[in-house]
Design an enzyme around this catalytic site. Structure first.
Site, PDB file in Angstrom:
ATOM      1  CB  CYS A   1      -0.990   0.025   1.165  1.00  0.00           C
ATOM      2  SG  CYS A   1      -0.176   0.450   2.710  1.00  0.00           S
TER       3      CYS A   1
ATOM      4  CG  ASP B   1      13.091  28.871 -32.198  1.00  0.00           C
ATOM      5  OD1 ASP B   1      13.128  30.023 -32.478  1.00  0.00           O
ATOM      6  OD2 ASP B   1      13.569  27.810 -33.253  1.00  0.00           O
TER       7      ASP B   1
ATOM      8  CB  CYS C   1       4.522  -0.497   1.827  1.00  0.00           C
ATOM      9  SG  CYS C   1       3.362  -1.743   2.448  1.00  0.00           S
TER      10      CYS C   1
END
Length: 748
Positions: free
Chosen positions: A13, A443, A16
């Site tokens: 989970c 650009d 952890c």
């Protein structure tokens, strides 16, 4: 600094991954660490003079988790070198990790099958009791204890071990909730079955099936989740599989088949039709078309001839090629892409911080709710059995597995989907921010335009045709090194040109040459004027072309005007459509260039950019200032560029988007790389970001709502522990499945 990716086993989970991350961050010499629950990996950046890989592995193990070892002694340290005392090729670390994951998944599968087999009689006992069917063996306390105990203490030992370690570390997670919930059901059944005093003939209330079936359902959820998570990283697997295992190398005049790790820079290699190109290289001889779609997203094969670059992992389609190895091993484009995608999948998006914060306080809050539930039922209803079952249901349904998987699984699929479409997203933060872009600066040169001059128009004077005018001008320009001259010569490819008898470059004006005995001038209006060449008859065409930002080259033969040729940096064919799509997404479009205002305005007009959104004659060092100016207006700004002069602006922008065909500096600076250099990938990147964020929001919504709705239902006794366990397992699987649905997404 050293970067490592370490596979971790046993995480269940969000708590952890947070615990491992917290423990690793404490290590002296650790610069940065991100632990990804979905990827089951720790991405670490550390100082090797203070910290070793083994120190990190020890810290992970001390936290209560396993490590997948992928290092092998005596690995070759340079391309082409061999391991000491080795007679065979060493296992690929990727393959080693794959085998370890497969072994872990098989172990989980067999554990699940055993747990299900032992739980089946308990489930049957529950069903028969529900329908008041008399089954002496199934309802016997000793029988139920015999089948429930192995599930609780042998198969469920993993939950106890992790729960103990997380409590010691003061960061309880899912394992604490499962261990407490199932233990409560098990020991309450043990008390009711063997120690509680009952009136003669009264049935004993046993809940062994709750503890066993909950563990089985949790394992089922983990197994389905692991299978699904394996599918989220399929893009990485596809990229890895692109790398061929062997290469045909020419050494000492002989063709030999070598493992890919023995190819060195400078080797000459052969690739035949249908084979994969082994490493990055440069064509020495031959002609072919190469399929680069898996790396660039472009489906049309690219023609390759002498001097052209080759990318390792791409597929040679028809002709045979002989090429020189330029980059090998970790230096190849493919290896770099794999590294970037892995790092992006392992990184955390800003939105995940919300889930991490919630997970950090979630389990203690749930434990509090479970205690209140138990005490309330005991006090109000004076019913210990109901109180225990309600508290167990709260503990089980509240496991925060779905919360921890909501963001990383979607990020993994999203970045992988990007790689499949030739879009390299460097980190999860970039993927998240892209969907919020409000202003986009292009650009001009090399991004909106092709980046090199090309002939756009040819107008011959009396006595000449377009072909004869182009032949004459190109013959005169053959020896010139000027970019405009090169454009004219390229346009004449396929025509028969004459070697000039005499050639002279006139600085700043053009060239003077003798072609087929005639004096030829090619150049500016000034060159014509100084040589008394009348050009008034062409003034109208010249003015129109110059208003469109084109450079006009005059051609004169034997003292008379022969015609004019217009040269310009042409706009990419897809530019106008892409800019329209970007504007349709609600994003303001700007263009920046060092070119003159007239040329800039002409290009902007062609692609649909408003005149007031054009920044012309901007020196490279000032491009970043225009990005900052838009940011000062509180606009989240992205910059798209391809050159060295774009690097500062790419770095300053909230999102820097680099064209993959541009310079290395621009590519390194960008947050997102469009590998093909095709502008349509830009729209795909924005759409992908929006779709991925939509999936993350859906996942987080259901993860939160599931708990918000489920916990009260459980607390009020409206859910049995078994239903709660099934719902908890389903929530994790549904989140991963929802993320996987992103794999079916295709750009509009």
């Amino acid at each position: 600094m050293t970067k490592e990716s370490i596979g971790i086993t046993g995480m269940t989970c969000a708590m952890c991954s947070a615990r491992v991350e917290k423990n690793l961050a404490k290590l002296d010499g650790m610069q940065q660490v991100v632990v990804n629950l979905a990827l089951e990996k720790a991405m670490v950046d550390f100082d090797q003079s203070k910290l070793t890989r083994q120190d990190i592995v020890d810290a992970i193990i001390k936290s209560g988790y396993g490590v997948i070892e992928t290092t092998t002694p005596n690995l070759p340290t340079t391309p082409g070198s061999r391991p000491a005392d080795s007679g065979e090729i060493l296992d690929d670390p990727v393959e080693m990790e794959k085998k370890a994951r497969s072994k872990e998944l098989n172990k989980l599968k067999y554990t699940l099958l055993l747990s299900a087999l032992l739980s089946l009689p308990l489930f049957a006992a529950m069903i028969t009791a529900l329908f008041k069917i008399h089954a002496p063996l199934l309802h016997n306390p000793w029988f139920q204890l015999a089948v429930a105990a192995p599930v609780q203490f042998f198969i469920g030992a993993r939950f106890y071990k992790k729960a103990y370690l997380t409590i010691i570390a003061k960061s309880p997670g899912m394992d604490v909730l499962v261990a407490m919930g199932t233990s409560a059901a098990f020991f309450f059944s043990l008390y009711n079955g063997f120690f509680k005093t009952l009136p003669p003939g009264a049935p004993r209330e046993l809940y062994f099936e709750a503890s066993a079936i909950i563990i089985t359902l949790v394992l089922l959820g983990k197994y389905l989740e692991s299978v699904a998570k394996g599918k989220t990283s399929e893009a990485i697997k596809k990229l890895i599989n692109l790398q061929p295992k062997h290469a045909s190398v020419l050494r000492n005049g002989q063709e030999i088949d070598l493992p890919i790790d023995q190819v060195i820079v400078g080797d000459t290699l052969l690739v035949r039709p249908g084979e994969k190109i082994a490493v990055d290289g440069r064509v020495l001889d031959g002609f072919s078309a190469v399929d680069e779609s898996m790396l660039t997203g472009e489906s049309i094969p690219v023609e390759k001839k002498n001097g052209d670059p080759l990318i390792g992992g791409t597929i040679n389609k028809n002709g045979a090629l002989r090429y020189e190895a330029v980059k090998v091993g970790r230096d190849t484009v493919l290896a770099h892409i794999i590294t970037v995608v892995e790092e992006a999948q392992g990184s955390k998006a800003p939105i995940q911080q919300l889930a991490d914060k919630v997970a950090g306080v979630f389990v203690p809050v749930v434990l509090g709710v479970a205690c209140i539930t138990f005490l309330s039922w005991t006090a109000i209803a004076a019913d210990t059995a109901t109180a225990v079952i309600a508290a167990v249901s709260v503990l089980v349904i509240a496991c925060p597995c779905a919360l921890g998987l909501a963001t990383p699984t979607a990020i993994m699929v999203g970045t992988g989907k990007g790689a499949e479409n030739g879009i390299l997203i460097k980190n999860a933060g970039s993927l998240e921010i892209t969907h919020k872009i409000e202003a986009l600066i292009f650009d001009k040169t090399g991004t909106i335009t092709h980046g090199q001059p090309a002939v756009t128009d040819i107008f011959p004077a009396d006595g000449f045709t377009q072909t004869t005018l182009l032949q004459t001008a190109s013959s005169a320009e053959k020896q010139s090194e000027h970019p405009l001259a090169a454009a004219i010569v390229r346009k004449a490819e396929g025509l028969e040109l004459t070697q000039p008898e005499r050639f002279e470059a006139v600085p700043g004006q053009g060239v003077r040459a003798q072609v087929n005995g005639s004096d030829v001038l090619v150049g500016t209006h000034r060159l014509m004027t100084e040589n008394n060449i009348p050009v008034e008859s062409l003034t109208h065409h010249v003015q129109n072309w110059e208003e469109d930002g084109k450079t006009v080259m005059y051609v004169a033969v034997s003292g008379k005007i022969a015609g004019i040729i217009a040269v310009a940096d042409t706009v990419k064919p897809e530019a106008a459509a892409v800019i329209t799509q970007v504007k349709d997404l609600g994003i303001a479009v700007y263009m920046i260039t060092g070119d003159n205002p007239r040329t800039a305005a002409a290009v902007a007009r062609q692609v649909g950019i408003l005149p007031e959104n054009v920044f012309a004659q901007v020196l490279p060092q000032y491009k970043a200032d225009h990005v900052k100016a838009l940011q000062a207006k509180e606009l989240l700004t992205a910059m798209v560029g391809d050159g060295i002069n774009d690097a500062p602006a790419l770095a300053v922008a909230d999102i820097g988007i680099a064209m993959g065909t541009g310079t290395d500096i621009a590519v390194e600076t960008g947050d997102i790389i469009l590998m093909s250099g095709h502008l349509k990938s830009l729209v795909t990147a924005i759409q992908l970001s929006r779709k991925t964020m939509s999936k993350i929001r859906q996942n987080l919504f259901w993860a939160f709502v599931y708990n918000i709705i489920g916990i009260p239902f459980a607390a009020f006794g409206l859910l049995s522990p078994i239903i709660a366990g099934a719902a908890m397992a389903f929530s994790s699987v549904s989140v991963v499945t929802n993320s996987l649905s992103l794999k079916r997404w295709h750009p509009r």
